[in-house]
Design a protein around this motif. Structure first.
Motif, PDB file in Angstrom:
ATOM      1  N   UNK A  63       9.407   0.876   7.239  1.00 31.24           N
ATOM      2  CA  UNK A  63      10.608   0.736   6.405  1.00 31.24           C
ATOM      3  C   UNK A  63      10.779  -0.708   5.976  1.00 31.24           C
ATOM      4  N   UNK A  64      11.435  -0.900   4.856  1.00 31.02           N
ATOM      5  CA  UNK A  64      11.663  -2.248   4.354  1.00 31.02           C
ATOM      6  C   UNK A  64      10.669  -2.578   3.263  1.00 31.02           C
ATOM      7  N   UNK A  65      10.933  -2.132   2.074  1.00 28.47           N
ATOM      8  CA  UNK A  65      10.024  -2.357   0.966  1.00 28.47           C
ATOM      9  C   UNK A  65      10.020  -3.818   0.552  1.00 28.47           C
ATOM     10  N   UNK A  66       8.907  -4.243  -0.019  1.00 30.38           N
ATOM     11  CA  UNK A  66       8.816  -5.593  -0.547  1.00 30.38           C
ATOM     12  C   UNK A  66       8.127  -5.532  -1.902  1.00 30.38           C
ATOM     13  N   UNK A  67       8.103  -6.658  -2.595  1.00 28.58           N
ATOM     14  CA  UNK A  67       7.452  -6.697  -3.900  1.00 28.58           C
ATOM     15  C   UNK A  67       5.943  -6.838  -3.779  1.00 28.58           C
ATOM     16  N   UNK A  68       5.437  -7.112  -2.589  1.00 32.07           N
ATOM     17  CA  UNK A  68       3.992  -7.224  -2.395  1.00 32.07           C
ATOM     18  C   UNK A  68       3.367  -5.839  -2.453  1.00 32.07           C
ATOM     19  N   UNK A  69       2.319  -5.705  -3.225  1.00 31.72           N
ATOM     20  CA  UNK A  69       1.664  -4.406  -3.397  1.00 31.72           C
ATOM     21  C   UNK A  69       0.336  -4.303  -2.651  1.00 31.72           C
ATOM     22  N   UNK A  70      -0.113  -5.393  -2.089  1.00 27.27           N
ATOM     23  CA  UNK A  70      -1.387  -5.401  -1.385  1.00 27.27           C
ATOM     24  C   UNK A  70      -1.129  -5.251   0.110  1.00 27.27           C
ATOM     25  N   UNK A 113      -3.606  -7.318  20.950  1.00 22.60           N
ATOM     26  CA  UNK A 113      -4.885  -6.728  20.567  1.00 22.60           C
ATOM     27  C   UNK A 113      -4.769  -5.213  20.744  1.00 22.60           C
ATOM     28  N   UNK A 114      -5.159  -4.484  19.708  1.00 21.63           N
ATOM     29  CA  UNK A 114      -5.072  -3.029  19.722  1.00 21.63           C
ATOM     30  C   UNK A 114      -3.873  -2.493  18.962  1.00 21.63           C
ATOM     31  N   UNK A 115      -2.929  -3.361  18.583  1.00 24.36           N
ATOM     32  CA  UNK A 115      -1.758  -2.927  17.814  1.00 24.36           C
ATOM     33  C   UNK A 115      -2.174  -2.564  16.392  1.00 24.36           C
ATOM     34  N   UNK A 116      -1.521  -1.549  15.831  1.00 22.92           N
ATOM     35  CA  UNK A 116      -1.682  -1.242  14.415  1.00 22.92           C
ATOM     36  C   UNK A 116      -0.693  -2.111  13.658  1.00 22.92           C
ATOM     37  N   UNK A 117      -1.167  -2.733  12.583  1.00 22.23           N
ATOM     38  CA  UNK A 117      -0.315  -3.625  11.809  1.00 22.23           C
ATOM     39  C   UNK A 117      -0.750  -3.581  10.351  1.00 22.23           C
ATOM     40  N   UNK A 118       0.081  -4.119   9.487  1.00 24.93           N
ATOM     41  CA  UNK A 118      -0.215  -4.221   8.063  1.00 24.93           C
ATOM     42  C   UNK A 118      -0.368  -5.684   7.684  1.00 24.93           C
ATOM     43  N   UNK A 119      -1.425  -6.003   6.959  1.00 25.06           N
ATOM     44  CA  UNK A 119      -1.554  -7.309   6.332  1.00 25.06           C
ATOM     45  C   UNK A 119      -0.967  -7.141   4.941  1.00 25.06           C
ATOM     46  N   UNK A 120       0.092  -7.863   4.659  1.00 21.94           N
ATOM     47  CA  UNK A 120       0.754  -7.786   3.358  1.00 21.94           C
ATOM     48  C   UNK A 120       0.438  -9.078   2.622  1.00 21.94           C
ATOM     49  N   UNK A 121      -0.225  -8.944   1.466  1.00 26.26           N
ATOM     50  CA  UNK A 121      -0.707 -10.108   0.736  1.00 26.26           C
ATOM     51  C   UNK A 121       0.009 -10.198  -0.601  1.00 26.26           C
ATOM     52  N   UNK A 122       0.619 -11.337  -0.853  1.00 23.56           N
ATOM     53  CA  UNK A 122       1.220 -11.603  -2.152  1.00 23.56           C
ATOM     54  C   UNK A 122       0.721 -12.973  -2.568  1.00 23.56           C
ATOM     55  N   UNK A 123       0.076 -13.016  -3.707  1.00 24.00           N
ATOM     56  CA  UNK A 123      -0.538 -14.256  -4.129  1.00 24.00           C
ATOM     57  C   UNK A 123      -0.420 -14.432  -5.629  1.00 24.00           C
ATOM     58  N   UNK A 124      -0.338 -15.671  -6.050  1.00 27.09           N
ATOM     59  CA  UNK A 124      -0.311 -15.942  -7.481  1.00 27.09           C
ATOM     60  C   UNK A 124      -1.713 -16.181  -8.021  1.00 27.09           C
TER      61      UNK A 124
END
Length: 132
Positions: A63-70, A113-124
């Motif tokens: 939950x918690x949307x952001x403008x990053x799409x990657x 180590x072992x946690x599931x996570x998201x890498x959220x990338x926002x770049x110009x």
């Protein structure tokens, strides 16, 4: 655009060749046979399928949307930390993503180590390369 063999499609999607074969056999992904009898996927069809996979991953995102799409879903493979900073290595399919963050942020996220996570990338500035 060309075609991709099952193994190449699997590499691009970050899954096993068996998974791609199951998708083809189940009718989720269209494939044809080439002149040698190998199953191949049309590049445009693969791109459309990859997009639907990304959209379904986004729907399952926290939950918690952001403008990053990657958004790259992966597993934490290593953590290096000191009293101020931390380095978190995330394996997202075939991609290794490294994040530098404060030690405080690491502790608040509860990553290990072992946690599931998201890498959220926002770049110009994003460089796109093609294989040679």
């Amino acid at each position: 655009m060309g075609t991709y063999r099952i193994g190449d499609a699997a590499d691009l999607l970050g899954v096993s060749a068996d998974t791609v074969r199951r998708w083809v056999d189940g009718g989720r992904l269209a494939a044809e046979r080439d002149a040698h009898g190998h199953r191949v996927v049309d590049g445009a069809d693969l791109a459309a399928f990859a997009r639907t996979l990304a959209e379904s991953d986004r729907a399952e995102a926290p939950a918690g949307w952001s403008s990053a799409r990657n958004r790259l879903r992966g597993i934490v493979t290593a953590i290096t930390k000191d009293t101020v900073m931390a380095q978190v290595d995330l394996q997202a399919g075939p991609l290794r993503v490294v994040s530098l963050m404060s030690r405080e942020a690491l502790d608040e996220l509860g990553l290990e180590v072992g946690s599931v996570a998201y890498a959220v990338v926002k770049s110009t500035n994003v460089v796109v390369e093609i294989p040679r």
